[in-house]
Design a protein around this motif. Structure first.
Motif, PDB file in Angstrom:
ATOM      1  N   SER A 135      -2.245   8.372   3.448  1.00 40.92           N
ATOM      2  CA  SER A 135      -2.872   8.602   2.146  1.00 40.92           C
ATOM      3  C   SER A 135      -4.336   9.022   2.170  1.00 40.92           C
ATOM      4  O   SER A 135      -4.772   9.754   1.298  1.00 40.92           O
ATOM      5  CB  SER A 135      -2.766   7.338   1.291  1.00 40.92           C
ATOM      6  OG  SER A 135      -1.421   7.047   1.006  1.00 40.92           O
ATOM      7  N   ASN A 138      -1.638   5.153  -2.295  1.00 42.77           N
ATOM      8  CA  ASN A 138      -1.311   6.554  -2.553  1.00 42.77           C
ATOM      9  C   ASN A 138      -1.670   6.947  -3.985  1.00 42.77           C
ATOM     10  O   ASN A 138      -2.157   8.056  -4.228  1.00 42.77           O
ATOM     11  CB  ASN A 138       0.176   6.784  -2.269  1.00 42.77           C
ATOM     12  CG  ASN A 138       0.534   8.245  -2.280  1.00 42.77           C
ATOM     13  OD1 ASN A 138      -0.137   9.067  -1.670  1.00 42.77           O
ATOM     14  ND2 ASN A 138       1.587   8.573  -2.971  1.00 42.77           N
ATOM     15  N   LYS A 157       0.075  13.125   4.412  1.00 45.27           N
ATOM     16  CA  LYS A 157       0.965  13.600   3.357  1.00 45.27           C
ATOM     17  C   LYS A 157       0.763  15.083   3.052  1.00 45.27           C
ATOM     18  O   LYS A 157       1.603  15.696   2.420  1.00 45.27           O
ATOM     19  CB  LYS A 157       0.802  12.756   2.103  1.00 45.27           C
ATOM     20  CG  LYS A 157      -0.546  12.913   1.424  1.00 45.27           C
ATOM     21  CD  LYS A 157      -0.676  12.025   0.233  1.00 45.27           C
ATOM     22  CE  LYS A 157       0.213  12.536  -0.854  1.00 45.27           C
ATOM     23  NZ  LYS A 157       0.285  11.702  -1.996  1.00 45.27           N
ATOM     24  N   ARG A 188      -4.902  11.991   6.053  1.00 48.39           N
ATOM     25  CA  ARG A 188      -4.059  12.351   4.897  1.00 48.39           C
ATOM     26  C   ARG A 188      -2.798  13.109   5.329  1.00 48.39           C
ATOM     27  O   ARG A 188      -2.533  14.245   4.949  1.00 48.39           O
ATOM     28  CB  ARG A 188      -4.871  13.161   3.892  1.00 48.39           C
ATOM     29  CG  ARG A 188      -4.289  13.119   2.497  1.00 48.39           C
ATOM     30  CD  ARG A 188      -5.354  13.489   1.467  1.00 48.39           C
ATOM     31  NE  ARG A 188      -4.798  13.963   0.232  1.00 48.39           N
ATOM     32  CZ  ARG A 188      -4.339  13.197  -0.736  1.00 48.39           C
ATOM     33  NH1 ARG A 188      -4.354  11.895  -0.605  1.00 48.39           N
ATOM     34  NH2 ARG A 188      -3.856  13.707  -1.832  1.00 48.39           N
TER      35      ARG A 188
END
Length: 117
Positions: free
Chosen positions: A69, A2, A76, A74
């Protein structure tokens, strides 16, 4: 992993982290990530050490961490997928996997070390 993808953000919000502060190069960070991944999988899959729950835990954690990450996924970026990913890994995968692994290993150790009359 990350931290590798968030260096510019970390330079503002977490400037003391190794990559953000410049204490570690990107090449060094990628080396640490790959070495840790390979070593963890090799050790975790050793005959006599491994169990199916341990293998599941290692693979699922690595996969979900990568999906969290790295592009193109992705996770996140999206609050719901980020929360589900983190909850799945920390709330279920790791807890269940290591507990099941320990139970299997401890049960087999007890079964093989206690003589049956």
């Amino acid at each position: 992993l990350n931290q590798v993808t968030d260096v510019s953000i970390d330079k503002v919000n977490k400037p003391n982290l190794p990559l953000a502060s410049g204490a570690m190069s990107m090449k060094q960070a990628i080396g640490v990530i790959l070495t840790s991944l390979i070593a963890g999988l090799l050790i975790g899959f050793l005959p006599g050490v491994t169990t199916a729950p341990l293998q599941f835990t290692l693979v699922a954690s690595g996969l979900l961490g990568t999906l969290y990450s790295l592009p193109p996924f992705r996770f996140k970026r999206f609050p719901t997928s980020a929360a589900l990913c983190i909850s799945a890994v920390r709330g279920f995968v790791i807890n269940w996997g290591f507990a099941a692994h320990a139970f299997i290993k401890l049960s087999s150790d007890i079964a093989t070390s206690v003589p049956i009359p």
